[in-house]
Design a protein around this motif. Structure first.
Motif, PDB file in Angstrom:
ATOM      1  N   PRO A  63       0.824  -1.220   0.000  1.00 27.17           N
ATOM      2  CA  PRO A  63       0.000   0.000   0.000  1.00 27.17           C
ATOM      3  C   PRO A  63       0.844   1.250   0.000  1.00 27.17           C
ATOM      4  CG  PRO A  63       0.074  -0.965   2.177  1.00 27.17           C
ATOM      5  CD  PRO A  63       0.744  -1.945   1.254  1.00 27.17           C
ATOM      6  N   SER A  64       0.200   2.371  -0.303  1.00 27.36           N
ATOM      7  CA  SER A  64       0.925   3.630  -0.405  1.00 27.36           C
ATOM      8  C   SER A  64       1.128   4.310   0.940  1.00 27.36           C
ATOM      9  CB  SER A  64       0.157   4.598  -1.316  1.00 27.36           C
ATOM     10  OG  SER A  64      -1.105   4.905  -0.749  1.00 27.36           O
ATOM     11  N   HIS A  65       0.359   3.880   1.979  1.00 22.89           N
ATOM     12  CA  HIS A  65       0.458   4.468   3.315  1.00 22.89           C
ATOM     13  C   HIS A  65       0.167   5.971   3.299  1.00 22.89           C
ATOM     14  CE1 HIS A  65       2.143   0.774   4.867  1.00 22.89           C
ATOM     15  NE2 HIS A  65       3.003   0.785   3.873  1.00 22.89           N
TER      16      HIS A  65
ATOM     17  N   ARG B 291      -0.748   0.827  11.635  1.00 20.71           N
ATOM     18  CA  ARG B 291      -1.326   0.854  12.980  1.00 20.71           C
ATOM     19  C   ARG B 291      -1.757  -0.521  13.466  1.00 20.71           C
ATOM     20  NH1 ARG B 291      -5.926   5.245  12.621  1.00 20.71           N
ATOM     21  NH2 ARG B 291      -6.056   4.779  14.872  1.00 20.71           N
ATOM     22  N   SER B 292      -2.109  -1.409  12.534  1.00 14.37           N
ATOM     23  CA  SER B 292      -2.505  -2.759  12.948  1.00 14.37           C
ATOM     24  C   SER B 292      -2.286  -3.738  11.801  1.00 14.37           C
ATOM     25  CB  SER B 292      -3.981  -2.796  13.381  1.00 14.37           C
ATOM     26  OG  SER B 292      -4.839  -2.652  12.254  1.00 14.37           O
ATOM     27  N   VAL B 293      -2.066  -4.985  12.189  1.00  9.84           N
ATOM     28  CA  VAL B 293      -1.932  -6.073  11.216  1.00  9.84           C
ATOM     29  C   VAL B 293      -2.791  -7.229  11.707  1.00  9.84           C
ATOM     30  CG1 VAL B 293      -0.398  -7.711  10.076  1.00  9.84           C
ATOM     31  CG2 VAL B 293       0.431  -5.411  10.618  1.00  9.84           C
ATOM     32  N   THR B 294      -3.741  -7.645  10.887  1.00 11.05           N
ATOM     33  CA  THR B 294      -4.623  -8.761  11.233  1.00 11.05           C
ATOM     34  C   THR B 294      -4.311  -9.943  10.335  1.00 11.05           C
ATOM     35  OG1 THR B 294      -6.396  -7.246  11.897  1.00 11.05           O
ATOM     36  CG2 THR B 294      -7.005  -9.531  11.462  1.00 11.05           C
TER      37      THR B 294
ATOM     38  N   HIS C  34       4.921  -6.380   2.915  1.00 11.87           N
ATOM     39  CA  HIS C  34       3.955  -5.547   2.197  1.00 11.87           C
ATOM     40  C   HIS C  34       3.195  -4.604   3.131  1.00 11.87           C
ATOM     41  CE1 HIS C  34       4.938  -7.693  -1.330  1.00 11.87           C
ATOM     42  NE2 HIS C  34       4.250  -8.785  -1.085  1.00 11.87           N
ATOM     43  N   CYS C  35       3.262  -4.859   4.430  1.00 12.95           N
ATOM     44  CA  CYS C  35       2.619  -3.970   5.391  1.00 12.95           C
ATOM     45  C   CYS C  35       3.498  -2.770   5.737  1.00 12.95           C
ATOM     46  CB  CYS C  35       2.289  -4.730   6.680  1.00 12.95           C
ATOM     47  SG  CYS C  35       1.134  -6.098   6.487  1.00 12.95           S
TER      48      CYS C  35
END
Length: 334
Positions: free
Chosen positions: A33-35, A117-120, A173-174
């Protein structure tokens, strides 16, 4: 395509060693993602300066510790049971985050790290292997979807290592930069497999390829990036990742700024190095075979009484069981 699938979707070939009569489809993974990146300003923090320790093993902390979650959508399959039996989810996710941040942001200012902020982690029955996506409402919240069907088809002796390796790949990728999504997919996927390789989770079927373009992606590009470290420094991949922060990908500029030459020349040099190493290995193997054959002949010659003289005395021969000529009296049979 369902609403759960990532906005960007791509395919790579399933490892042949995991195939079966009904193998899962090829691996899929989202573009990073572009963040919500913004154009850099003159006052922006220079990421070449570091607040981190110099040791390559020191832990890198992001500006905000991400919340880690596990979502189970499939408990009945063998793949789900294998995951729960072999992997401690919170430890695996924390280790993956630590590996990614250490390898991509060591010795760099924390402002260079995306504000994830989070990773699920979502375990579910789906085709493919895994993919990563950001939530539509807030791209700083990530989801890694891992196929329980794929886990089931991995040989049992390799399941834990494969799960941890896939988690590290997807975790990249996160956190990685992608030039607002303009970087070649093969480069972003190559960086992900480079991190997996450096973290020690390269599966046994991986090997260096030169029968492709540099941005073929995955381990093909991952090994190329590993080779770049030799001539351009251990931080070359960090430089490439940083060059993709806050600006679009420009091939000539990026590679000249990071490596001082074009990607075409770098790939040509890499191919020559790999091919020369292959020729050297083949020559070494042939030499070993010749030496072995020569050694066998020598042993045979030493064991052949006709090929050597026996200097032992008759008494020594008799005492030690050696061959001894016994004269036969006339008129008797031997």
């Amino acid at each position: 395509m369902s609403s759960e699938m990532p906005k960007y979707y791509q395919v790579a070939t399933m490892p042949t060693e995991y195939s079966s009569s009904t193998p899962p489809p090829p691996q899929s993974s989202a573009l990073p993602p572009s963040h919500n990146e913004t154009e850099p300003t003159p006052d922006a923090q220079d990421c070449s300066s570091s607040e981190q320790a110099a040791s390559d093993k020191s832990k890198v902390s992001p500006p905000r510790k991400p919340l880690l979650r596990l979502e189970l959508r499939d408990l009945s399959s063998h793949g789900a049971r294998a995951f729960l039996r072999l992997v401690h989810a919170s430890a695996a996710l924390e280790d993956a985050v630590d590996a990614v941040l250490r390898l991509l942001y060591q010795n760099m200012h924390t402002s260079c790290i995306p504000p994830t902020r989070s990773v699920t982690l979502v375990l579910r029955d789906m085709e493919g292997v895994a993919y990563t996506t950001g939530l539509d409402l807030d791209d700083d919240h990530k989801e890694i979807h891992l196929s329980t069907k794929y886990i089931e088809f991995v040989p049992e002796s390799r399941q834990k290592e494969e799960i941890l390796g896939v988690l590290v790949h997807e975790m990249v990728h996160c956190w990685q930069h992608s030039g607002f999504g303009t970087a070649p997919v093969g480069l972003t996927e190559g960086v992900a497999d480079w991190v997996r390789l450096k973290a020690g989770y390269a599966p046994p079927h991986w090997k260096r390829h030169t029968d492709c373009d540099w941005d073929a992606g995955y381990e093909r590009t991952g090994y190329f990036l590993q080779w770049l470290e030799r001539d351009h420094g251990a931080d070359i991949v960090r430089k490439i990742n940083e060059a993709l922060r806050g600006c679009n990908y420009e091939e000539d500029k990026l590679w000249h700024d990071c490596c001082g030459t074009s990607i075409k020349k770098l790939w040509k040099e890499y191919k020559k190095t790999v091919e020369d190493q292959g020729d050297k290995d083949e020559s070494s193997g042939a030499g070993a075979t010749t030496d072995s054959a020569s050694s066998d002949v020598t042993v045979e010659e030493k064991d052949d009484p006709a090929q050597q003289e026996d200097h032992r005395t008759p008494r020594e021969k008799a005492r030690r069981g050696g061959n001894m000529h016994v004269p036969v009296r006339p008129g008797t049979s031997s």
